[in-house]
Design an enzyme around this catalytic site. Structure first.
Site, PDB file in Angstrom:
ATOM      1  N   ASP A 112      32.303 -77.298   5.317  1.00  0.00           N
ATOM      2  CA  ASP A 112      31.048 -77.095   4.457  1.00  0.00           C
ATOM      3  C   ASP A 112      31.110 -78.243   3.651  1.00  0.00           C
ATOM      4  O   ASP A 112      32.269 -78.757   3.598  1.00  0.00           O
ATOM      5  CB  ASP A 112      30.749 -76.606   3.492  1.00  0.00           C
ATOM      6  CG  ASP A 112      29.901 -76.104   3.378  1.00  0.00           C
ATOM      7  OD1 ASP A 112      28.624 -77.238   3.920  1.00  0.00           O
ATOM      8  OD2 ASP A 112      28.779 -75.950   2.214  1.00  0.00           O
ATOM      9  N   ASN A 153      21.411 -72.864  10.813  1.00  0.00           N
ATOM     10  CA  ASN A 153      21.243 -74.526  11.255  1.00  0.00           C
ATOM     11  C   ASN A 153      20.179 -75.422  11.638  1.00  0.00           C
ATOM     12  O   ASN A 153      20.006 -76.160  11.942  1.00  0.00           O
ATOM     13  CB  ASN A 153      23.182 -75.202  10.979  1.00  0.00           C
ATOM     14  CG  ASN A 153      23.703 -75.051  10.465  1.00  0.00           C
ATOM     15  OD1 ASN A 153      24.810 -75.060  11.153  1.00  0.00           O
ATOM     16  ND2 ASN A 153      23.692 -74.694   9.049  1.00  0.00           N
TER      17      ASN A 153
HETATM   18  C1  IPE Z   1      28.088 -73.264   6.698  1.00  0.00           C
HETATM   19  O1  IPE Z   1      27.470 -73.822   6.023  1.00  0.00           O
HETATM   20  C2  IPE Z   1      27.341 -72.915   8.166  1.00  0.00           C
HETATM   21  C3  IPE Z   1      28.252 -74.103   8.766  1.00  0.00           C
HETATM   22  C4  IPE Z   1      29.532 -74.405   7.787  1.00  0.00           C
HETATM   23  C5  IPE Z   1      28.074 -74.694   9.910  1.00  0.00           C
HETATM   24  P1  IPE Z   1      26.213 -74.041   5.772  1.00  0.00           P
HETATM   25  O2  IPE Z   1      25.601 -76.072   4.504  1.00  0.00           O
HETATM   26  O3  IPE Z   1      25.437 -74.378   6.768  1.00  0.00           O
HETATM   27  O4  IPE Z   1      25.568 -72.870   5.088  1.00  0.00           O
HETATM   28  P2  IPE Z   1      25.215 -73.269   3.276  1.00  0.00           P
HETATM   29  O5  IPE Z   1      23.434 -73.407   3.876  1.00  0.00           O
HETATM   30  O6  IPE Z   1      24.820 -73.657   2.352  1.00  0.00           O
HETATM   31  O7  IPE Z   1      24.540 -71.425   3.112  1.00  0.00           O
HETATM   32  C1  IPE Z   2      29.256 -78.613   7.354  1.00  0.00           C
HETATM   33  O1  IPE Z   2      28.116 -79.964   5.776  1.00  0.00           O
HETATM   34  C2  IPE Z   2      28.929 -79.024   8.588  1.00  0.00           C
HETATM   35  C3  IPE Z   2      27.636 -77.771   9.319  1.00  0.00           C
HETATM   36  C4  IPE Z   2      26.750 -76.855   8.428  1.00  0.00           C
HETATM   37  C5  IPE Z   2      27.289 -78.605  10.212  1.00  0.00           C
HETATM   38  P1  IPE Z   2      27.144 -79.709   5.577  1.00  0.00           P
HETATM   39  O2  IPE Z   2      26.318 -80.212   6.653  1.00  0.00           O
HETATM   40  O3  IPE Z   2      26.489 -78.533   5.289  1.00  0.00           O
HETATM   41  O4  IPE Z   2      26.938 -80.193   4.082  1.00  0.00           O
HETATM   42  P2  IPE Z   2      26.524 -80.339   2.714  1.00  0.00           P
HETATM   43  O5  IPE Z   2      26.143 -78.641   2.426  1.00  0.00           O
HETATM   44  O6  IPE Z   2      25.097 -80.862   2.979  1.00  0.00           O
HETATM   45  O7  IPE Z   2      27.417 -81.076   1.915  1.00  0.00           O
HETATM   46 MG    MG Z   3      26.341 -76.814   3.574  1.00  0.00          MG
END
Ligand code: IPE
Ligand code: IPE
Ligand code: MG
Length: 238
Positions: free
Chosen positions: A17, A65
């Site tokens: 993340d 996502n």
């Molecule tokens: C979890 O991260 C999913 C992945 C790393 C693929 P997200 O950024 O999507 O999760 P939330 O929305 O913070 O719970």
């Molecule tokens: C994790 O990074 C990757 C995916 C969920 C695909 P994020 O895109 O969730 O990054 P933040 O949480 O916005 O920083």
């Molecule tokens: Mg995230």
């Protein structure tokens, strides 16, 4: 830091993340954060294998996502296309076997082919198993497992009373993969975000503020060190 004299968890599962926050911090578009995250992933497959892990699972794209903007989802799909091919080379060079968990049917056909080529092309490798969770959700996995199980039981006429935990787990995407010993989440959030709901029942959790694109071998070693300091109360090997 060195991993000498440390117990190496056999299975580490990561929620990668913070790509978006990394992009914001550097004043670049979110897609650039995801690209940087893919580069880190490439390096970490090798680092995890070098550290002696037997299984390394990463959460790359959740069932939730898809709700992100069309632009961001599109950028992620492009990165999947590109990195599936690169990962095949990296996995082959490092004797790594790749498995995918999640529901691949929702992806475009060329991405499905990329996944199949990656899995097929590394099937006979004997080193670390790299498990990639894409279009993965723990609840979705459990529901799909229940469907498969009901169908199998209907066909065989077996009694539902026979279903135990082991039997149920054999219908999950992670069949034959041991449960993670250690779960790492980068970027500080204290939630599971629908990750491996069944499998993480007794795993140790390690959360770091490090953003995923900044994650590296040293950060993995810190997590393994923290794991070694935990007192495992159930089912653990430490
Ligand atoms: C979890 O991260 C999913 C992945 C790393 C693929 P997200 O950024 O999507 O999760 P939330 O929305 O913070 O719970
Ligand atoms: C994790 O990074 C990757 C995916 C969920 C695909 P994020 O895109 O969730 O990054 P933040 O949480 O916005 O920083
Ligand atoms: Mg995230």
């Amino acid at each position: 830091m060195s991993l000498e004299n440390m117990v190496i968890p056999q299975h580490v599962a990561v929620i990668l993340d913070g790509n978006g926050r990394w992009a914001e911090k550097h004043g670049v578009p979110r897609a650039m954060g995801h690209k940087a995250g893919c580069e880190t992933l490439e390096k970490m497959v090798r680092a995890a294998s070098d550290a002696g892990l037997k299984y390394f699972t990463v959460y790359g794209f959740s069932t939730e996502n898809w709700k992100r903007s069309q632009e961001e989802v599109g950028a992620l799909m492009q990165l999947f296309r590109f990195y599936m091919v690169r990962l095949l080379k990296i996995a082959s060079a490092n004797n790594v076997r790749v498995r995918m968990i999640g529901d691949k049917t929702r992806f475009a056909s060329d991405i499905i082919k990329g996944i199949d080529d990656l899995v097929e092309g590394t099937r006979d490798n004997t080193g670390m198993t790299f498990v990639i969770a894409i279009n993965y959700g723990g609840r979705d996995e459990i529901v799909r497992a229940a469907r498969k199980l009901v169908n199998a039981y209907r066909q065989s006429g077996k009694d539902a009373e026979c279903i135990g935990e082991e039997e149920f787990a054999s219908f999950l995407d992670t069949a034959d993969i041991p449960d993670p010993d250690l779960m790492i989440r980068t970027s500080g959030e204290l939630r599971l975000s629908n990750y491996l709901l069944w499998q993480l029942a007794y795993s140790e959790f390690y959360v770091t503020d490090c953003l995923w694109p900044d994650f590296n071998k040293e950060e993995l070693e810190k997590a393994i060190l923290a794991y070694n300091k935990r007192e495992r109360r159930f089912g653990g090997r430490v």
